[in-house]
Write a protein that holds these residues in place. Structure first.
Motif, PDB file in Angstrom:
ATOM      1  N   SER A  65       0.833  -1.210   0.000  1.00  0.00           N
ATOM      2  CA  SER A  65       0.000   0.000   0.000  1.00  0.00           C
ATOM      3  C   SER A  65       0.863   1.254   0.000  1.00  0.00           C
ATOM      4  CB  SER A  65      -0.915   0.007   1.217  1.00  0.00           C
ATOM      5  OG  SER A  65      -1.746  -1.115   1.214  1.00  0.00           O
ATOM      6  N   GLN A  66       1.926   1.247   0.783  1.00  0.00           N
ATOM      7  CA  GLN A  66       2.829   2.399   0.822  1.00  0.00           C
ATOM      8  C   GLN A  66       3.486   2.627  -0.531  1.00  0.00           C
ATOM      9  OE1 GLN A  66       3.372   4.685   3.192  1.00  0.00           O
ATOM     10  NE2 GLN A  66       1.745   3.736   4.364  1.00  0.00           N
ATOM     11  N   ALA A  67       3.758   1.547  -1.258  1.00  0.00           N
ATOM     12  CA  ALA A  67       4.354   1.683  -2.587  1.00  0.00           C
ATOM     13  C   ALA A  67       3.370   2.281  -3.591  1.00  0.00           C
ATOM     14  CB  ALA A  67       4.851   0.325  -3.076  1.00  0.00           C
ATOM     15  N   LEU A  68       2.073   2.105  -3.363  1.00  0.00           N
ATOM     16  CA  LEU A  68       1.057   2.612  -4.291  1.00  0.00           C
ATOM     17  C   LEU A  68       0.685   4.071  -4.046  1.00  0.00           C
ATOM     18  CD1 LEU A  68      -1.371  -0.428  -4.531  1.00  0.00           C
ATOM     19  CD2 LEU A  68       0.167   0.434  -6.292  1.00  0.00           C
ATOM     20  N   ILE A  69       0.923   4.578  -2.853  1.00  0.00           N
ATOM     21  CA  ILE A  69       0.511   5.943  -2.522  1.00  0.00           C
ATOM     22  C   ILE A  69       1.107   6.987  -3.466  1.00  0.00           C
ATOM     23  CG2 ILE A  69       0.696   7.757  -0.764  1.00  0.00           C
ATOM     24  CD1 ILE A  69       0.005   5.624   1.290  1.00  0.00           C
ATOM     25  N   PRO A  70       2.405   6.926  -3.818  1.00  0.00           N
ATOM     26  CA  PRO A  70       2.929   7.933  -4.763  1.00  0.00           C
ATOM     27  C   PRO A  70       2.288   7.856  -6.149  1.00  0.00           C
ATOM     28  CG  PRO A  70       4.733   6.810  -3.649  1.00  0.00           C
ATOM     29  CD  PRO A  70       3.480   6.099  -3.282  1.00  0.00           C
ATOM     30  N   LEU A  71       1.687   6.711  -6.476  1.00  0.00           N
ATOM     31  CA  LEU A  71       1.058   6.539  -7.779  1.00  0.00           C
ATOM     32  C   LEU A  71      -0.427   6.884  -7.769  1.00  0.00           C
ATOM     33  CD1 LEU A  71       2.711   3.118  -8.634  1.00  0.00           C
ATOM     34  CD2 LEU A  71       3.441   5.398  -9.366  1.00  0.00           C
ATOM     35  N   LEU A  72      -0.929   7.379  -6.658  1.00  0.00           N
ATOM     36  CA  LEU A  72      -2.356   7.622  -6.512  1.00  0.00           C
ATOM     37  C   LEU A  72      -2.900   8.570  -7.569  1.00  0.00           C
ATOM     38  CD1 LEU A  72      -4.645   6.713  -4.741  1.00  0.00           C
ATOM     39  CD2 LEU A  72      -4.205   8.610  -3.231  1.00  0.00           C
ATOM     40  N   ALA A  73      -2.181   9.639  -7.862  1.00  0.00           N
ATOM     41  CA  ALA A  73      -2.655  10.586  -8.881  1.00  0.00           C
ATOM     42  C   ALA A  73      -2.775   9.903 -10.241  1.00  0.00           C
ATOM     43  CB  ALA A  73      -1.696  11.773  -8.971  1.00  0.00           C
ATOM     44  N   MET A  74      -1.843   9.011 -10.547  1.00  0.00           N
ATOM     45  CA  MET A  74      -1.904   8.307 -11.820  1.00  0.00           C
ATOM     46  C   MET A  74      -3.074   7.320 -11.850  1.00  0.00           C
ATOM     47  SD  MET A  74       1.043   6.294 -13.982  1.00  0.00           S
ATOM     48  CE  MET A  74       2.007   6.079 -12.555  1.00  0.00           C
ATOM     49  N   LEU A  75      -3.435   6.762 -10.696  1.00  0.00           N
ATOM     50  CA  LEU A  75      -4.560   5.836 -10.636  1.00  0.00           C
ATOM     51  C   LEU A  75      -5.893   6.563 -10.801  1.00  0.00           C
ATOM     52  CD1 LEU A  75      -3.348   3.586  -7.686  1.00  0.00           C
ATOM     53  CD2 LEU A  75      -3.300   3.041 -10.117  1.00  0.00           C
ATOM     54  N   ILE A  76      -5.953   7.829 -10.393  1.00  0.00           N
ATOM     55  CA  ILE A  76      -7.176   8.618 -10.502  1.00  0.00           C
ATOM     56  C   ILE A  76      -7.312   9.234 -11.900  1.00  0.00           C
ATOM     57  CG2 ILE A  76      -8.338  10.680  -9.620  1.00  0.00           C
ATOM     58  CD1 ILE A  76      -7.100  10.030  -6.907  1.00  0.00           C
ATOM     59  N   MET A  77      -6.213   9.431 -12.585  1.00  0.00           N
ATOM     60  CA  MET A  77      -6.194  10.145 -13.859  1.00  0.00           C
ATOM     61  C   MET A  77      -7.160   9.601 -14.916  1.00  0.00           C
ATOM     62  SD  MET A  77      -4.972  12.845 -15.096  1.00  0.00           S
ATOM     63  CE  MET A  77      -3.715  13.212 -13.918  1.00  0.00           C
ATOM     64  N   PRO A  78      -7.312   8.294 -15.117  1.00  0.00           N
ATOM     65  CA  PRO A  78      -8.245   7.835 -16.164  1.00  0.00           C
ATOM     66  C   PRO A  78      -9.666   8.347 -15.975  1.00  0.00           C
ATOM     67  CG  PRO A  78      -6.853   6.040 -15.481  1.00  0.00           C
ATOM     68  CD  PRO A  78      -6.574   7.183 -14.539  1.00  0.00           C
ATOM     69  N   GLY A  79     -10.135   8.415 -14.730  1.00  0.00           N
ATOM     70  CA  GLY A  79     -11.480   8.942 -14.482  1.00  0.00           C
ATOM     71  C   GLY A  79     -11.583  10.417 -14.810  1.00  0.00           C
ATOM     72  N   VAL A  80     -10.538  11.166 -14.502  1.00  0.00           N
ATOM     73  CA  VAL A  80     -10.530  12.602 -14.799  1.00  0.00           C
ATOM     74  C   VAL A  80     -10.502  12.833 -16.300  1.00  0.00           C
ATOM     75  CG1 VAL A  80      -9.193  14.724 -14.513  1.00  0.00           C
ATOM     76  CG2 VAL A  80      -9.445  13.152 -12.595  1.00  0.00           C
ATOM     77  N   VAL A  81      -9.696  12.063 -16.999  1.00  0.00           N
ATOM     78  CA  VAL A  81      -9.614  12.190 -18.465  1.00  0.00           C
ATOM     79  C   VAL A  81     -10.943  11.794 -19.099  1.00  0.00           C
ATOM     80  CG1 VAL A  81      -8.483  11.267 -20.523  1.00  0.00           C
ATOM     81  CG2 VAL A  81      -7.124  11.903 -18.532  1.00  0.00           C
ATOM     82  N   GLY A  82     -11.619  10.819 -18.526  1.00  0.00           N
ATOM     83  CA  GLY A  82     -12.900  10.375 -19.068  1.00  0.00           C
ATOM     84  C   GLY A  82     -13.959  11.464 -19.073  1.00  0.00           C
ATOM     85  N   VAL A  83     -13.847  12.442 -18.182  1.00  0.00           N
ATOM     86  CA  VAL A  83     -14.816  13.541 -18.137  1.00  0.00           C
ATOM     87  C   VAL A  83     -14.801  14.321 -19.449  1.00  0.00           C
ATOM     88  CG1 VAL A  83     -15.321  15.751 -17.007  1.00  0.00           C
ATOM     89  CG2 VAL A  83     -14.790  13.746 -15.639  1.00  0.00           C
ATOM     90  N   PHE A  84     -13.664  14.434 -20.092  1.00  0.00           N
ATOM     91  CA  PHE A  84     -13.572  15.186 -21.342  1.00  0.00           C
ATOM     92  C   PHE A  84     -14.400  14.562 -22.455  1.00  0.00           C
ATOM     93  CE2 PHE A  84      -9.716  16.632 -19.176  1.00  0.00           C
ATOM     94  CZ  PHE A  84      -9.935  18.000 -19.253  1.00  0.00           C
ATOM     95  N   PHE A  85     -14.675  13.273 -22.367  1.00  0.00           N
ATOM     96  CA  PHE A  85     -15.470  12.615 -23.400  1.00  0.00           C
ATOM     97  C   PHE A  85     -16.966  12.815 -23.199  1.00  0.00           C
ATOM     98  CE2 PHE A  85     -11.470  10.222 -23.421  1.00  0.00           C
ATOM     99  CZ  PHE A  85     -11.115  10.435 -24.749  1.00  0.00           C
ATOM    100  N   VAL A  86     -17.382  13.245 -22.013  1.00  0.00           N
ATOM    101  CA  VAL A  86     -18.806  13.476 -21.740  1.00  0.00           C
ATOM    102  C   VAL A  86     -19.061  14.932 -21.356  1.00  0.00           C
ATOM    103  CG1 VAL A  86     -19.314  11.089 -21.097  1.00  0.00           C
ATOM    104  CG2 VAL A  86     -18.545  12.693 -19.353  1.00  0.00           C
ATOM    105  N   ILE A  87     -18.172  15.825 -21.759  1.00  0.00           N
ATOM    106  CA  ILE A  87     -18.255  17.231 -21.353  1.00  0.00           C
ATOM    107  C   ILE A  87     -19.546  17.898 -21.836  1.00  0.00           C
ATOM    108  CG2 ILE A  87     -17.041  18.296 -23.290  1.00  0.00           C
ATOM    109  CD1 ILE A  87     -16.178  19.097 -19.727  1.00  0.00           C
ATOM    110  N   GLU A 116     -22.473  16.736 -21.865  1.00  0.00           N
ATOM    111  CA  GLU A 116     -23.601  16.426 -20.981  1.00  0.00           C
ATOM    112  C   GLU A 116     -23.671  17.362 -19.779  1.00  0.00           C
ATOM    113  OE1 GLU A 116     -23.850  12.294 -20.010  1.00  0.00           O
ATOM    114  OE2 GLU A 116     -23.216  11.710 -22.022  1.00  0.00           O
ATOM    115  N   PHE A 117     -22.574  18.072 -19.481  1.00  0.00           N
ATOM    116  CA  PHE A 117     -22.548  19.010 -18.361  1.00  0.00           C
ATOM    117  C   PHE A 117     -22.921  20.425 -18.769  1.00  0.00           C
ATOM    118  CE2 PHE A 117     -19.227  15.934 -16.847  1.00  0.00           C
ATOM    119  CZ  PHE A 117     -19.996  15.413 -15.819  1.00  0.00           C
TER     120      PHE A 117
END
Length: 125
Positions: free
Chosen positions: A56-78, A80-81
């Motif tokens: 888990s400690q090894a994954l914490i620095p990568l957290l932003a990269m793990l969240i990024m696909p969801g953030v990028v996905g918003v651009f495909f449904v922009i 609708e907002f």
């Protein structure tokens, strides 16, 4: 070896969550179900597995990269907002405030209490 064992534990709980969601047709993401099962396991054992903690400690620095696909996905449904920017901004503001408030409460609740410095102050004066 401890890191690999921890990743295998995390992967095992994710796969278990996937199986539970598919078998019970639950309206929950597979990863979230796996995390909830991991939480239940940790609560039952009442101690943290050292391998899981290491992974888990090894994954914490990568957290932003793990969240990024969801953030990028918003651009495909922009589109609708388009008419809902006020609601989106209010939801983001309230969600951020509640997240910070919850983090503060958890920090105050679970961090070790510092010893009262009253005795030290009396000795210094």
């Amino acid at each position: 070896m401890k890191l690999l064992r921890g990743f295998l534990w995390l992967l095992g709980f994710q796969l278990l969550g996937h199986a539970v969601v598919e078998l019970l047709a639950l309206p929950v993401s597979h990863a979230m179900a796996g995390l909830l099962l991991l939480l239940a396991w940790l609560l039952v054992k009442r101690r943290l597995n050292e391998s899981v903690a290491t992974a888990s400690q090894a994954l914490i620095p990568l957290l932003a990269m793990l969240i990024m696909p969801g953030v990028v996905g918003v651009f495909f449904v922009i589109d609708e907002f388009a008419g809902h920017w006020t609601a989106v901004m209010v939801a983001l503001g309230v969600g951020t405030f509640l997240s910070v408030l919850t983090s503060l409460w958890l920090m105050l609740r679970f961090m070790p209490k510092e010893a009262d410095g009253g005795d030290e102050r009396e000795r210094l004066s």
